[in-house]
Design a protein around this motif. Structure first.
Motif, mmCIF file in Angstrom:
data_model
loop_
_atom_site.group_PDB
_atom_site.id
_atom_site.type_symbol
_atom_site.label_atom_id
_atom_site.label_comp_id
_atom_site.label_asym_id
_atom_site.label_seq_id
_atom_site.Cartn_x
_atom_site.Cartn_y
_atom_site.Cartn_z
ATOM 1 N N ILE A 55 4.873 10.426 -5.204
ATOM 2 C CA ILE A 55 5.861 9.483 -4.578
ATOM 3 C C ILE A 55 5.662 8.962 -3.445
ATOM 4 C CG2 ILE A 55 8.184 8.767 -4.566
ATOM 5 C CD1 ILE A 55 8.831 10.829 -6.697
ATOM 6 N N ASP A 56 5.322 7.849 -2.852
ATOM 7 C CA ASP A 56 4.897 7.527 -1.527
ATOM 8 C C ASP A 56 5.422 6.020 -1.567
ATOM 9 O OD1 ASP A 56 4.166 8.034 0.998
ATOM 10 O OD2 ASP A 56 1.819 8.084 0.579
ATOM 11 N N TYR A 57 5.250 5.603 -0.337
ATOM 12 C CA TYR A 57 5.441 4.176 0.210
ATOM 13 C C TYR A 57 3.954 3.409 0.435
ATOM 14 C CZ TYR A 57 10.180 5.626 1.224
ATOM 15 O OH TYR A 57 11.350 5.928 1.500
ATOM 16 N N ASP A 58 4.023 2.207 0.034
ATOM 17 C CA ASP A 58 2.803 1.454 0.058
ATOM 18 C C ASP A 58 2.686 0.724 1.240
ATOM 19 O OD1 ASP A 58 4.680 -0.464 -0.440
ATOM 20 O OD2 ASP A 58 3.499 -1.511 -2.111
ATOM 21 N N ARG A 62 7.211 -0.430 0.300
ATOM 22 C CA ARG A 62 8.119 -0.389 -1.301
ATOM 23 C C ARG A 62 7.641 1.195 -1.629
ATOM 24 N NH1 ARG A 62 6.006 -6.091 -2.580
ATOM 25 N NH2 ARG A 62 4.130 -4.736 -2.760
ATOM 26 N N ILE A 63 8.425 1.960 -2.244
ATOM 27 C CA ILE A 63 8.454 3.093 -2.708
ATOM 28 C C ILE A 63 7.805 3.020 -4.258
ATOM 29 C CG2 ILE A 63 10.530 3.598 -3.740
ATOM 30 C CD1 ILE A 63 10.227 6.284 -2.479
#
Length: 66
Positions: A55-58, A62-63
């Motif tokens: 799970i990460d942010y772009d 946005r997650i």
């Protein structure tokens, strides 16, 4: 105005173009109304998916899950 439309509809090229446009619209509607694909996973598949996911942010903030 009505006479102009009737005159255009007598031309074969206009009729072919109209038929092509109607086919494009029909195929677009068929594609839009097609049900979405349903994916199913078994329990053992979920475990490997969860272990390899992150799970990460772009770059837009946005997650999401990759």
């Amino acid at each position: 105005m009505k006479e102009k439309i009737q005159a255009y509809l007598r031309k074969p090229a206009v009729l072919v173009l109209l038929a092509v446009q109607l086919l494009v619209v029909a195929f677009a509607l068929a594609a839009a109304l097609r049900p979405a694909a349903a994916y199913t996973f078994t329990a053992d598949q979920w475990e490997s998916i969860a272990q390899e996911s992150k799970i990460d942010y772009d770059e837009d903030g946005r997650i999401g899950v990759t």
